[in-house]
Every structure is written in C-alpha cells, then in structure tokens.
Design an enzyme around this catalytic site. Structure first.
Site, PDB file in Angstrom:
ATOM      1  CB  SER A   7      -0.898   0.007   1.237  1.00 53.35           C
ATOM      2  OG  SER A   7      -1.423   1.307   1.409  1.00 53.35           O
ATOM      3  CG  HIS A  32      -3.784  -1.832  -1.750  1.00 53.28           C
ATOM      4  ND1 HIS A  32      -4.879  -2.600  -2.107  1.00 53.28           N
ATOM      5  CD2 HIS A  32      -4.189  -1.063  -0.707  1.00 53.28           C
ATOM      6  CE1 HIS A  32      -5.901  -2.309  -1.312  1.00 53.28           C
ATOM      7  NE2 HIS A  32      -5.507  -1.370  -0.449  1.00 53.28           N
ATOM      8  CG  ASP A  34      -5.214   2.107   0.663  1.00 57.54           C
ATOM      9  OD1 ASP A  34      -6.144   1.285   0.587  1.00 57.54           O
ATOM     10  OD2 ASP A  34      -4.053   1.799   1.014  1.00 57.54           O
ATOM     11  CG  MET A  36      -8.708   6.746   2.548  1.00 54.91           C
ATOM     12  SD  MET A  36      -7.692   6.861   4.026  1.00 54.91           S
ATOM     13  CE  MET A  36      -6.939   5.249   4.050  1.00 54.91           C
ATOM     14  CG  HIS A  65      -9.312  -0.274  -0.642  1.00 51.83           C
ATOM     15  ND1 HIS A  65      -8.702  -0.489   0.574  1.00 51.83           N
ATOM     16  CD2 HIS A  65     -10.649  -0.348  -0.406  1.00 51.83           C
ATOM     17  CE1 HIS A  65      -9.626  -0.687   1.500  1.00 51.83           C
ATOM     18  NE2 HIS A  65     -10.821  -0.591   0.933  1.00 51.83           N
ATOM     19  CG  MET A  67     -11.450   2.653   2.020  1.00 50.24           C
ATOM     20  SD  MET A  67      -9.915   2.689   2.944  1.00 50.24           S
ATOM     21  CE  MET A  67      -8.761   2.880   1.591  1.00 50.24           C
ATOM     22  CG  MET A 136     -11.620  -3.190   5.062  1.00 48.69           C
ATOM     23  SD  MET A 136     -10.095  -2.533   4.331  1.00 48.69           S
ATOM     24  CE  MET A 136      -9.186  -1.908   5.748  1.00 48.69           C
ATOM     25  N   GLY A 141      -9.295   3.621   6.945  1.00 47.41           N
ATOM     26  CA  GLY A 141      -9.077   5.052   7.144  1.00 47.41           C
ATOM     27  C   GLY A 141      -7.627   5.400   7.433  1.00 47.41           C
ATOM     28  CG  PHE A 142      -6.326   6.529  10.131  1.00 54.10           C
ATOM     29  CD1 PHE A 142      -5.794   7.790   9.887  1.00 54.10           C
ATOM     30  CD2 PHE A 142      -7.654   6.427  10.548  1.00 54.10           C
ATOM     31  CE1 PHE A 142      -6.564   8.932  10.068  1.00 54.10           C
ATOM     32  CE2 PHE A 142      -8.435   7.569  10.734  1.00 54.10           C
ATOM     33  CZ  PHE A 142      -7.891   8.826  10.492  1.00 54.10           C
ATOM     34  N   GLY A 143      -3.421   3.805   7.932  1.00 53.77           N
ATOM     35  CA  GLY A 143      -2.427   2.741   7.969  1.00 53.77           C
ATOM     36  C   GLY A 143      -1.877   2.612   9.383  1.00 53.77           C
ATOM     37  N   GLY A 144      -1.112   1.568   9.613  1.00 50.01           N
ATOM     38  CA  GLY A 144      -0.397   1.432  10.871  1.00 50.01           C
ATOM     39  C   GLY A 144      -1.209   0.924  12.045  1.00 50.01           C
ATOM     40  CG  ASP A 174      -6.205  -3.158   3.020  1.00 47.66           C
ATOM     41  OD1 ASP A 174      -5.172  -2.846   3.636  1.00 47.66           O
ATOM     42  OD2 ASP A 174      -6.818  -2.375   2.264  1.00 47.66           O
ATOM     43  N   GLY A 175      -4.850  -4.574   6.125  1.00 46.52           N
ATOM     44  CA  GLY A 175      -4.795  -3.894   7.416  1.00 46.52           C
ATOM     45  C   GLY A 175      -4.025  -4.674   8.462  1.00 46.52           C
ATOM     46  N   GLY A 176      -2.906  -4.112   8.917  1.00 49.24           N
ATOM     47  CA  GLY A 176      -2.146  -4.737   9.997  1.00 49.24           C
ATOM     48  C   GLY A 176      -1.451  -6.026   9.610  1.00 49.24           C
ATOM     49  N   GLY A 196       1.196  -2.095   4.205  1.00 48.43           N
ATOM     50  CA  GLY A 196       1.697  -0.724   4.107  1.00 48.43           C
ATOM     51  C   GLY A 196       2.879  -0.528   5.027  1.00 48.43           C
ATOM     52  CB  SER A 197       3.011   0.140   8.685  1.00 49.16           C
ATOM     53  OG  SER A 197       1.884   0.945   8.609  1.00 49.16           O
TER      54      SER A 197
HETATM   55  C1  DX5 Z   1      -6.502   1.235   5.469  1.00 51.75           C
HETATM   56  C2  DX5 Z   1      -6.052   0.947   4.059  1.00 51.75           C
HETATM   57  C3  DX5 Z   1      -4.890   0.036   4.016  1.00 51.75           C
HETATM   58  C4  DX5 Z   1      -3.663   0.560   4.703  1.00 51.75           C
HETATM   59  C5  DX5 Z   1      -2.885  -0.613   5.182  1.00 51.75           C
HETATM   60  O1  DX5 Z   1      -7.686   1.919   5.472  1.00 51.75           O
HETATM   61  O2  DX5 Z   1      -7.079   0.343   3.296  1.00 51.75           O
HETATM   62  O3  DX5 Z   1      -4.578  -0.382   2.677  1.00 51.75           O
HETATM   63  O4  DX5 Z   1      -2.862   1.376   3.904  1.00 51.75           O
HETATM   64  O5  DX5 Z   1      -1.842  -0.161   5.955  1.00 51.75           O
HETATM   65  P1  DX5 Z   1      -1.125  -1.065   7.042  1.00 51.75           P
HETATM   66  O6  DX5 Z   1      -0.556  -2.237   6.313  1.00 51.75           O
HETATM   67  O7  DX5 Z   1      -0.111  -0.158   7.621  1.00 51.75           O
HETATM   68  O8  DX5 Z   1      -2.183  -1.503   8.032  1.00 51.75           O
HETATM   69 ZN    ZN Z   2      -6.521  -0.606   1.265  1.00 55.56          ZN
END
Ligand code: DX5
Ligand code: ZN
Length: 215
Positions: A7, A32, A34, A36, A65, A67, A136, A141-144, A174-176, A196-197
C-alpha cells in the site's frame, strides 16, 4: 504463494518515485492504492490524479481500493487514470450490483470490500459477479493499525463459500498485515496480502516483500 500488494499510503510522499522504483524492482505483484474521501472514512488521501502518476511508473497491476461514498460517480475517472482493478465498499453501495456492472463494463476487475463488522454472508448473491473480496482486518481510514484477530474466521468462512460455489474469486486481506501474522492469514485462505507499514516502515522494504512472498 500469496500475491503481495504494497500500500503506497505508507510511502514517503516526497519520495514517491523512489518508492515506485523500489516496488518495480521488487517481487511485489500489485500496487495497492487507497482512496479516502473524508466521508466514508475519517481521512482523506488522494484521487485519480495520483493514480495516473502511479500508472505511468509501473506495468504492475494497479489495485484501487475506494473508501468513498457514491463510488459510481468516480468509476470512469479511475478507469481513465489507469486502474486495473476497482474495489468498492459493501457499506457504501446500496446498489452494489449496479456498481459492479459499471466497473466490469469499463473493462476493470471488480472487488467488494467488507468492514470488520460486516458479515461475509452478505456477499452470497454477488460473489459470482466479482473478481475479488477485500476483507478489512482493521477499520478503514488509516495505515499502521493492529490486525483484528477475529478477521481470521471471516477469511476461513469466505474461502469455504468461494470454494463451495467453485468460483475463481480472490481473497485480499488489508490492514495490519506483518511478517508475524502473514502465514496465519495465508493459511486461513487469503490469496493477496496488502501491506503498508510493515513494508515501507522497515529498513529493507525489498527484503520484506521477498519474505512476505515466501510465506
Ligand atoms: C486502510 C487501508 C490500508 C492501509 C494498510 O484503510 O485500506 O490499505 O494502507 O496499511 P497497514 O498495512 O499499515 O495496516
Ligand atoms: Zn486498502
């Protein structure tokens, strides 16, 4: 072997060309991206204009993606920007089938994303029309953020539902996603890992991608 979809949200936006170069040389499968809108999710990222720039840097699949609310208003804009695959949220689409038809009629792969609280059973009658389910594993909404453990059960049940219907629908998570939980996620039935992170915030992102790929 899972497909890896880094991401770009976690990249340094002042160094995007370097991030794209790194991904292009890596074993990453998809970009990927994102999107928003500050309405469907409490954050704003970027729009079709940046997707167009990403498109120019890569021949890898651009996995967008959305959102956002009313994604149908922007389907063509993302197609024109170069999206290969467009994923909309179940929770944002009262006329989901129509959104899917629109995406496919423009020649893109169609995906549906589910928030952590949304049951997978709600996809039963749309599954045959789509290419991808995005589960999900954090609130969008947020990475990390940290992976929500009960998502594993959703992935397993989704895998069963797809296999029972003998469909060729990919499961993307997707996520964490990290090196520590990736194997558990793949064993549960995921085909595509978004990260992502755990890629961009490490010292050697290329190596992390290789390690995720080898899970
Ligand atoms: C969150 C996004 C993800 C996000 C994942 O709303 O859809 O794609 O960037 O980031 P990490 O891998 O850091 O959770
Ligand atoms: Zn995503």
């Amino acid at each position: 072997m899972p497909l890896i979809a880094p991401s770009l949200l976690a990249a340094d936006f002042l160094q995007l060309q370097a991030a794209c170069d790194m991904l292009n040389k890596s074993e990453a499968d998809w970009f990927h991206l994102d999107i928003m809108d500050g309405r469907f999710v409490p954050n704003i990222s970027y729009g079709p204009m940046l997707v167009e720039f990403f498109r120019k840097t890569t021949t890898k699949l651009c996995d967008v993606h959305l959102m956002i609310e009313e994604p149908g208003k922007y389907t063509k804009a993302f197609k024109d920007a170069g999206a290969d695959s467009l994923t909309v949220h179940y929770e944002a689409c009262p006329h989901l089938h129509s959104n899917i038809q629109q995406i496919k009629s423009l020649g893109m792969k169609a995906g549906v994303a589910l928030n952590p609280h949304t049951p997978i059973e709600l996809l039963k009658d749309i599954l045959q029309d789509i290419d991808l389910v995005l589960i999900m594993s954090v609130n969008p909404g947020f990475g990390g953020q940290s992976f929500i453990p009960h998502t594993i059960n959703k992935i397993k049940r989704m895998r069963e539902m797809i296999d029972e219907q003998l469909l060729n629908v990919k499961i993307e998570v997707d996520g964490g996603v990290t090196l520590d939980n990736a194997k558990m996620i793949v064993d549960a039935g995921a085909d595509v890992l978004v990260a992502g992170s755990s890629i961009f915030k490490t010292i050697n992102p290329t190596q992390t991608i290789t390690q995720l790929k080898a899970i």
